[in-house]
Write a protein that holds these residues in place. Structure first.
Motif, PDB file in Angstrom:
ATOM      1  N   ARG A  86      23.227  36.922  40.653  1.00  0.00           N
ATOM      2  CA  ARG A  86      24.494  36.804  39.930  1.00  0.00           C
ATOM      3  C   ARG A  86      25.337  35.654  40.465  1.00  0.00           C
ATOM      4  N   ALA A  87      26.334  35.274  39.677  1.00  0.00           N
ATOM      5  CA  ALA A  87      27.311  34.266  40.082  1.00  0.00           C
ATOM      6  C   ALA A  87      28.689  34.761  39.692  1.00  0.00           C
ATOM      7  N   THR A  88      29.716  34.245  40.346  1.00  0.00           N
ATOM      8  CA  THR A  88      31.084  34.624  39.992  1.00  0.00           C
ATOM      9  C   THR A  88      31.437  33.957  38.668  1.00  0.00           C
ATOM     10  N   GLN A  89      31.406  34.732  37.609  1.00  0.00           N
ATOM     11  CA  GLN A  89      31.679  34.228  36.260  1.00  0.00           C
ATOM     12  C   GLN A  89      32.970  34.818  35.714  1.00  0.00           C
ATOM     13  N   THR A  90      33.976  34.885  36.561  1.00  0.00           N
ATOM     14  CA  THR A  90      35.267  35.420  36.131  1.00  0.00           C
ATOM     15  C   THR A  90      35.710  34.717  34.847  1.00  0.00           C
ATOM     16  N   ASN A  91      35.876  35.475  33.790  1.00  0.00           N
ATOM     17  CA  ASN A  91      36.253  34.885  32.507  1.00  0.00           C
ATOM     18  C   ASN A  91      37.675  35.322  32.177  1.00  0.00           C
ATOM     19  N   GLU A  92      38.628  34.690  32.850  1.00  0.00           N
ATOM     20  CA  GLU A  92      40.030  35.084  32.777  1.00  0.00           C
ATOM     21  C   GLU A  92      40.736  34.366  31.638  1.00  0.00           C
ATOM     22  N   ALA A  93      41.010  35.117  30.562  1.00  0.00           N
ATOM     23  CA  ALA A  93      41.698  34.528  29.417  1.00  0.00           C
ATOM     24  C   ALA A  93      43.070  33.999  29.791  1.00  0.00           C
ATOM     25  N   GLY A  94      43.663  34.548  30.850  1.00  0.00           N
ATOM     26  CA  GLY A  94      44.975  34.090  31.285  1.00  0.00           C
ATOM     27  C   GLY A  94      45.021  32.616  31.633  1.00  0.00           C
ATOM     28  N   ARG A  95      43.877  32.033  31.955  1.00  0.00           N
ATOM     29  CA  ARG A  95      43.845  30.602  32.268  1.00  0.00           C
ATOM     30  C   ARG A  95      44.247  29.751  31.071  1.00  0.00           C
ATOM     31  N   ALA A 119      31.546  34.135  29.146  1.00  0.00           N
ATOM     32  CA  ALA A 119      31.431  34.751  27.819  1.00  0.00           C
ATOM     33  C   ALA A 119      32.269  34.032  26.771  1.00  0.00           C
ATOM     34  N   GLY A 120      32.946  32.952  27.165  1.00  0.00           N
ATOM     35  CA  GLY A 120      33.684  32.132  26.206  1.00  0.00           C
ATOM     36  C   GLY A 120      35.086  32.606  25.884  1.00  0.00           C
ATOM     37  N   LEU A 121      35.683  33.459  26.711  1.00  0.00           N
ATOM     38  CA  LEU A 121      36.996  34.003  26.381  1.00  0.00           C
ATOM     39  C   LEU A 121      38.115  32.976  26.464  1.00  0.00           C
ATOM     40  N   CYS A 122      37.893  31.864  27.158  1.00  0.00           N
ATOM     41  CA  CYS A 122      38.919  30.811  27.217  1.00  0.00           C
ATOM     42  C   CYS A 122      38.802  29.832  26.055  1.00  0.00           C
ATOM     43  N   LEU A 123      37.920  30.123  25.123  1.00  0.00           N
ATOM     44  CA  LEU A 123      37.764  29.264  23.945  1.00  0.00           C
ATOM     45  C   LEU A 123      38.666  29.690  22.786  1.00  0.00           C
ATOM     46  N   TYR A 124      39.578  30.638  23.037  1.00  0.00           N
ATOM     47  CA  TYR A 124      40.430  31.153  21.966  1.00  0.00           C
ATOM     48  C   TYR A 124      41.925  30.971  22.272  1.00  0.00           C
ATOM     49  N   PRO A 125      42.348  29.815  22.741  1.00  0.00           N
ATOM     50  CA  PRO A 125      43.773  29.631  23.060  1.00  0.00           C
ATOM     51  C   PRO A 125      44.672  29.755  21.840  1.00  0.00           C
ATOM     52  N   ASP A 126      44.106  29.581  20.651  1.00  0.00           N
ATOM     53  CA  ASP A 126      44.869  29.691  19.412  1.00  0.00           C
ATOM     54  C   ASP A 126      45.047  31.132  18.951  1.00  0.00           C
ATOM     55  N   ARG A 127      44.327  32.067  19.571  1.00  0.00           N
ATOM     56  CA  ARG A 127      44.373  33.461  19.131  1.00  0.00           C
ATOM     57  C   ARG A 127      45.233  34.341  20.033  1.00  0.00           C
ATOM     58  N   TYR A 128      45.681  33.820  21.162  1.00  0.00           N
ATOM     59  CA  TYR A 128      46.427  34.612  22.128  1.00  0.00           C
ATOM     60  C   TYR A 128      47.927  34.351  21.994  1.00  0.00           C
ATOM     61  N   ALA A 129      48.723  35.269  22.567  1.00  0.00           N
ATOM     62  CA  ALA A 129      50.174  35.085  22.656  1.00  0.00           C
ATOM     63  C   ALA A 129      50.527  34.757  24.105  1.00  0.00           C
ATOM     64  N   TYR A 130      51.624  34.026  24.288  1.00  0.00           N
ATOM     65  CA  TYR A 130      52.004  33.526  25.615  1.00  0.00           C
ATOM     66  C   TYR A 130      53.475  33.796  25.870  1.00  0.00           C
ATOM     67  N   ARG A 131      53.776  34.064  27.139  1.00  0.00           N
ATOM     68  CA  ARG A 131      55.162  34.239  27.546  1.00  0.00           C
ATOM     69  C   ARG A 131      55.403  33.412  28.808  1.00  0.00           C
ATOM     70  N   TYR A 132      56.193  32.349  28.660  1.00  0.00           N
ATOM     71  CA  TYR A 132      56.601  31.501  29.783  1.00  0.00           C
ATOM     72  C   TYR A 132      58.060  31.832  30.087  1.00  0.00           C
TER      73      TYR A 132
END
Length: 310
Positions: A86-95, A119-132
């Motif tokens: 295995r490898a560390t494949q952290t797929n953090e959408a928060g990035r 798994a490609g979860l960072c390929l959806y920046p247009d589908r998420y909501a953000y709070r800065y």
């Protein structure tokens, strides 16, 4: 050497973020028996995230250092076997919260290509909501929180018309075993990240990205060539290059710089160095967010903080 790496992980990555992993990493750094076992693995398979994630995956305890020691010693053959494959494949959408300001500012629409996509979860920046802070961008779930210092966040999400990922071992959110590994890589106290994983995985499962098994140098040009005409190609990666040998990092930088479009890197400065950088906000571990080779900001590894350079 290995013990020092666990101390660094505790102090620079886990401190203030995961008390359980800070405590556990410091305990392992002083545990000669566990360190001797970890030392039998190849150097690139000894990192804390991998060990702790595998123990969690196999049902072991990570909240009590004594119980962790006993479990790891008693079950080492099974743990070592998983760590080797295995490898560390952290797929953090928060990035995506750190990437969004750059993506939103590029010529639209975008063709996204992530290197080390998991798994490609960072390929959806247009589908998420953000709070800065008090500034909201986008709608829906998951909602990604990010402290942004030094620049006004964007007003909207990018227009993404193509999304593809390149990985030596792509993960599938439709496979329960792959999702279990992604879950095991999330730190113990981070219930919000587990909820985020489920929400992001549902989005990816409903509209799967193109995920290609391949090498970041040898196979990148061919995949980039599949991006649609009329869209701005954006090759990006976050916390990936530390797993790549230095000569291959250099070769990758040369390849990606020669592609049409843009290159967004979000990596530790020790693995992707720049000529001059301002001091980081504190002693924590930060990545450098860069566009086309120009460093622009410090980011925390899960996308929870973005500090723009003056």
């Amino acid at each position: 050497m290995t013990g020092a790496a666990y101390v660094e992980f505790a102090v620079r990555e886990a401190r203030g973020v995961s008390p359980a992993y800070e405590r556990l990493a410091l305990a392992v750094s002083r545990d000669d028996e566990v360190l001797a076992l970890v030392g039998t693995l190849p150097p690139d398979k000894r990192q804390p995230n991998l060990l702790f994630g595998v123990v969690r995956l196999l049902g072991g305890p990570v909240d009590d250092p004594v119980a962790f020691h006993d479990h790891t010693v008693a079950n080492w053959p099974a743990i070592a076997a998983q760590m080797r494959v295995r490898a560390t494949q952290t797929n953090e959408a928060g990035r995506c919260a750190a990437l969004l300001p750059l993506l939103a500012a590029l010529p639209q629409p975008l063709a996204l290509l992530e290197v080390g996509a998991s798994a490609g979860l960072c390929l959806y920046p247009d589908r998420y909501a953000y709070r800065y802070g008090d500034h909201m961008v986008g709608t829906g779930e998951p909602l990604l929180d990010c402290l942004s210092v030094g620049r006004v966040p964007p007003d909207g999400v990018p227009d993404v018309v193509w999304r593809a990922g390149l990985d030596l071992n792509p993960l599938d959110v439709a496979d329960p075993a792959d999702v279990a590994w992604l879950d095991a890589l999330i730190w113990p106290e981070h219930a919000h990240r587990r909820a985020r994983l489920r929400a992001a995985a549902a989005i990816a499962a409903a509209d799967p990205p193109l995920l290609v098994r391949g090498d970041l140098v040898d196979d990148l040009p061919a995949l980039a060539a599949r991006a649609p005409a009329g869209a701005t190609l954006v090759v990006f990666h976050t916390s990936v290059l530390y797993q790549v040998p230095a000569p291959r990092r250099k070769a990758f930088a040369e390849v990606v710089a020669g592609l049409p479009g843009h290159w967004i890197a979000n990596e530790n400065a020790e693995v992707l160095p720049y000529a001059a950088l301002p001091e980081s906000p504190d002693e924590g571990l930060y990545n450098v967010l860069a566009l086309d080779g120009t460093p622009l900001a410090w980011t925390r590894s899960h996308g929870q903080q973005l500090t723009w350079f003056p």
